[in-house]
Design an enzyme around this catalytic site. Structure first.
Site, PDB file in Angstrom:
ATOM      1  N   SER A 728       0.827  -1.336   0.131  1.00 15.50           N
ATOM      2  CA  SER A 728       0.186  -0.043   0.121  1.00 15.50           C
ATOM      3  C   SER A 728       0.879   1.339   0.078  1.00 15.50           C
ATOM      4  O   SER A 728       1.730   1.319  -0.855  1.00 15.50           O
ATOM      5  CB  SER A 728      -1.016  -0.056   1.150  1.00 15.50           C
ATOM      6  OG  SER A 728      -1.856   0.894   0.898  1.00 15.50           O
ATOM      7  N   ASP A 806      -9.167  -4.195  -6.527  1.00 21.79           N
ATOM      8  CA  ASP A 806      -8.962  -3.233  -5.286  1.00 21.79           C
ATOM      9  C   ASP A 806      -9.693  -2.041  -5.288  1.00 21.79           C
ATOM     10  O   ASP A 806      -9.512  -1.091  -6.208  1.00 21.79           O
ATOM     11  CB  ASP A 806      -7.300  -3.051  -5.663  1.00 21.79           C
ATOM     12  CG  ASP A 806      -6.709  -2.196  -4.082  1.00 21.79           C
ATOM     13  OD1 ASP A 806      -7.594  -1.422  -3.393  1.00 21.79           O
ATOM     14  OD2 ASP A 806      -5.558  -2.471  -3.966  1.00 21.79           O
ATOM     15  N   HIS A 839      -7.902  -4.941  -1.552  1.00 23.39           N
ATOM     16  CA  HIS A 839      -6.728  -4.308  -1.312  1.00 23.39           C
ATOM     17  C   HIS A 839      -5.804  -5.402  -0.330  1.00 23.39           C
ATOM     18  O   HIS A 839      -4.486  -5.415  -0.333  1.00 23.39           O
ATOM     19  CB  HIS A 839      -7.023  -3.018  -0.462  1.00 23.39           C
ATOM     20  CG  HIS A 839      -5.621  -2.162  -0.232  1.00 23.39           C
ATOM     21  ND1 HIS A 839      -4.809  -1.639  -1.357  1.00 23.39           N
ATOM     22  CD2 HIS A 839      -5.239  -1.751   0.838  1.00 23.39           C
ATOM     23  CE1 HIS A 839      -4.179  -1.114  -0.764  1.00 23.39           C
ATOM     24  NE2 HIS A 839      -4.039  -1.168   0.543  1.00 23.39           N
TER      25      HIS A 839
END
Length: 871
Positions: A728, A806, A839
């Site tokens: 991330s 995502d 994610h």
């Protein structure tokens, strides 16, 4: 990417099972990547108070009393004496672990036994906490004498799991509330959530729960009448007898009402009378959400699936309406289905420079049946609603900011007068910062005994030195507050965890003893309380990390020890928990027999903390993890793990057996977790470096620290096998570091779900740190953009990973980067796209596969197996 509560993702979290699933058949664990990197003892200097180690001096500073015996005291001298006697009787009991005396720093097993990521994924280091939840009364405050420590748990007797209510004050108290499954209309349903009233007569149950985004889901909800053991579906159409998936269903504080959202409209019904049914809104749609946040508010601001706030006495309700009609849509395709064509999920997703959601607040009085508008400026999309809560039955506080989150307006809505007042303004530019998700305030009731005639509250606010501390606002309309805590440390975690009205003191969490740890403290509200915050745990236990949850009266609590040794959670009388007093009634919640056996089988890597002083005198913290049998005379590969998001904290004293530890064990690697400037735990003097400059300092600090480390440990480091990885924001920092370094230090890299262009990320998070695009174009186009892609050709090899579905960091980020690689003839990378994973990358066994892939890729890189691959 809100740093205060989620999405840090750079390392594999210790396998902790879902405690509510303990009665289910054995199953493979779903692992969530984690951004905190736990460790062991830190040695960095703190303020003068934090260095106190003398037990007697510590005791003399603690205004506490024995909760178990419920000593009713009013004068501080008696409180001091009570605790001194209690502590002298029991003695200091530093880290207790009932099941083991193992320690990460002192492994009990001989050397030579390594473990890999497979051992972690197979659950060998797993543990779980048994289901425990306080059953709270519908009040904001409660005397300790009225608090029985009522709690909900699951007991599995004779193979039949049941919900039961018990008391911490009366161990004989026991009431069965029902099984974890039930039959309705000849169909058996498994309960996934259970909330019971404090009267133990009603319960709300959830079944068939389907996760939507980070905090949201849909499920069937049921209202159970416990005395008759009957179930009634909670439904927007109660007469037709059908089941409808709801966004949520909850009790009001006193459990007189049930409120829920269906198809983005808000409903309220009586908890006792099926005829007492009201629909509060009728305009819900994909664009308009009543009582529940849209995507960006759920993800970046409220961290919740609901936006409804009840007055403590059940008399009225405030709810938010989120209008996304002007917000642009992001299309997220999904591929894994039985259809000939792909599905596409449409998400209203605001990006920098595009319209934000428009937000409105409304109040509804149950006795009048009338809805009132509460104006604050969010109706135009120009303001962000950051927090809201009731302080009593008439005063509702909410906090909003400008679009760039630079100034917060604290406002009070007086329900009786239907009037909004701005009581104070917090200007984040005063400390070169920004406004982000805020902690709840603690309401303080009027008290003749304590000399307060007005309702007041305690809030967390940045002080003149740039550190988040507690301030007491002696009126709900006060523009300034009295500072209660002081020092170069922060109020951390959940912040305020309770108010004890008997001792007139506030309990809170902080990193005062070490910026890598967290402990429980208390501070009295008396006038002479300057520098009077008192640690409630042994100061010699400075390197431990705790979380606490307290009952309403603060008489009872749950203590969760999270590291550096093996985690353990206990429930009981708060004083006994603080004293680690096993002679008293303490309920151990943690089941960790499997983990303890694994810790005996393997040699665990050793961790320590250190720091590097850079040329500009900025000190960068890092955690060093080395193999168990580390030989400094031999060459080792070096792995750098990073997150680095603004205000986040990756380096702490939490326990973990993760990806990094697996590579230290099986690949003989040294691992550094680095906290670049802009991260949290050290106040705004350190955090503010990130303002308007995300992507600038992180790679420079990482390169400087690693260069210094390699120079100082040249005999131990193999300079040809140095890698960096992150998830991330950590994936973004990994790419920025590779881009800047150009293969001089870092030969390999792994970036998972990275942002590559901040114009593609959501507006609330991005503009908070980078400002509005029109005001800071250079930061968007230069500093934070991955643009010098030709530099990646100088890296030996790197790996890109992304989930195709995502919803947070869209795969567009990686696709755009790949296109730039093609245009610049960059070929030295590997790519893994996980179909329909979001994610966290968990869809269809992806969670296991992604960690195996990262582990094996880095291990192969360290063994030289990737060096001669052609592309």
């Amino acid at each position: 990417m809100e740093p205060s509560y989620k999405k840090r993702h750079p390392s594999l979290y210790l396998l902790k099972s879902n405690s509510s699933a303990q009665f289910m058949p054995a199953q493979e664990f779903e692992l969530q990547p984690k951004g905190e990197a736990p460790g062991t003892a830190g040695k960095l200097p703190r303020d003068e108070e934090a260095q106190v180690t003398d037990g007697a001096d510590f005791l003399s500073r603690v205004p506490f009393r024995d909760f178990q015996n419920r000593i009713r005291v009013r004068k501080s001298a008696v409180i001091f004496l009570a605790l001194i006697i209690s502590w002298l009787t029991v003695g200091f009991s530093v880290l207790r672990f009932k099941d083991s005396n193992l320690s990460l720093s002192k492994p009990a097993s001989p050397s030579g036994r390594t473990f890999s990521i497979e051992n972690v994924l197979n659950g060998e280091f797993s543990y779980y906490d048994t289901y425990f939840k306080f059953i709270r009364p519908g009040v904001l405050h409660q005397p300790q004498d009225n608090d029985p420590g009522l709690y909900l748990k699951i007991e599995n007797k004779n193979g039949i799991p049941k919900y039961v209510a018990k008391q911490l004050v009366d161990v004989e108290f026991y009431k069965e509330l029902g099984r974890t499954s039930f039959t309705y209309g000849d169909v058996e349903y498994q309960v996934s959530d259970f909330d019971v009233s404090h009267r133990l007569d009603k319960a709300i149950l959830a079944t068939d729960l389907e996760k939507k985004f980070r905090h949201s889901s849909t499920a069937y909800y049921w209202l159970k009448d416990i005395p008759t053991n009957t179930y009634r579906p909670i439904s927007p159409f109660p007469e037709d007898g059908k089941l409808y998936k709801l966004s949520f269903a909850r009790f009001s504080p006193h459990r007189n009402f049930v409120y829920f959202v269906y198809n983005n409209d808000l409903y309220v019904q009586s908890a006792t009378n099926s005829q007492g049914f009201r629909r509060l809104t009728a305009d819900g749609s994909e664009d308009v959400k009543n009582g529940r946040p849209d995507w960006v508010y759920e993800e970046e601001v409220l961290a919740s699936d609901q936006a409804v706030w009840w007055a403590p006495d059940d008399s009225q309700i405030v709810f938010a309406k989120f209008n996304d009609s002007e917000v642009l849509t992001e299309s997220v395709p999904t591929y894994i289905n039985e259809q000939a064509y792909d599905d596409v999920q449409q998400i209203k997703y605001p990006k920098p420079g595009t319209p934000n959601p428009r937000v409105q607040l409304f109040s509804y009085k149950m006795s009048e049946g009338v809805t009132y508008s509460i104006p604050f400026g969010g109706e135009t999309g120009g303001r962000i609603l950051y927090a809201a809560q009731w302080l009593d039955n008439n005063h509702f506080m909410f906090k909003d900011t400008d679009r760039a989150s630079q100034a917060m307006f604290v406002k009070i809505y007086e329900s009786n007068a239907r009037k909004v007042s701005t009581v104070r303004i917090i200007n984040a530019t005063a400390y070169s910062g920004w406004i982000e998700k805020v902690k709840d305030v603690q309401p303080i009731p009027p008290s003749e005994i304590h000399g307060r005639s007005e309702l007041s509250y305690v809030d967390v606010q940045v002080d003149e030195s740039g550190y988040p501390h507690l301030f007491h606002f002696k009126s709900v309309f006060a523009s300034t507050g009295t500072q209660l805590t002081f020092g170069d440390w922060e109020v951390t975690g959940k912040g305020i965890v309770g108010y004890d009205q008997d001792a007139d003191s506030v309990f809170f969490l902080s990193n005062r003893l070490s910026r890598f740890s967290q402990h429980l403290f208390m501070v009295p509200l008396r006038e002479d309380s300057t520098k009077a915050a008192h640690g409630l745990q042994d100061p010699r236990d400075r390197d431990s990390f705790y979380e606490f949850e307290l009952s309403v009266s603060c008489r009872f609590g749950v203590k969760r020890y999270l590291g550096p040794d093996e985690p353990m959670s206990d429930a009981g009388v708060l004083t006994s928990l603080l004293l680690n007093d096993q002679s008293r009634a303490i309920t151990q919640l943690t089941s960790n027999a499997g983990m303890l056996e694994a810790l005996k089988k393997y040699d665990l890597p050793k961790s320590s903390f250190s720091s590097t002083q850079l040329d500009d005198d900025v000190q960068i913290d890092y955690k060093e993890t080395v193999p168990y049998d580390f030989d400094p005379r031999k060459k080792h590969p070096l792995l750098i793990h990073v997150y680095g998001g603004p205000g986040s904290q990756t380096v702490d004293h939490k326990f973990a057996i993760s990806l990094e530890e697996s590579l230290a064990s099986s690949a003989n690697a040294i691992v550094l977790s680095i906290e670049p400037r802009g991260t949290g735990g050290r106040g705004w003097p350190y955090r503010s470096w990130a303002k308007n400059k995300i992507g600038y300092w992180e790679p420079r600090d990482i390169i400087s620290v690693v260069k210094d480390y390699v120079n100082k440990h040249s005999d131990s480091i193999d300079p040809d096998h140095v890698a960096i990885w992150g998830w991330s924001y950590g994936g973004f920092v990994t790419l920025k570091t590779l881009e800047l370094d150009q293969g001089q230090i870092f030969k390999y890299g792994v970036a998972v779900a990275p942002v590559t262009n901040w114009k593609y990320y959501n507006s609330i998070y991005t503009e908070r740190y980078l400002g509005l695009f029109e005001n800071n174009e250079k930061a968007y186009e230069d500093t934070s953009l991955i643009k010098d892609v030709q530099n990646f050709s100088s890296v030996k090899r790197f790996l890109l990973i992304h989930g195709s579905a995502d919803d947070n960091v869209h795969v567009k980020n990686t696709m755009q980067l790949l296109d730039n690689f093609n245009l610049n003839n960059v070929k030295n990378y590997d790519l893994s796209i996980f179909p329909d994973s979001e994610h966290s990358i968990v869809f269809h066994n992806a969670n296991r596969v992604v960690y195996e892939r990262i582990f094996n890729w880095i291990k192969n890189a360290f063994e030289g197996k990737l060096d001669n691959l052609s592309w």
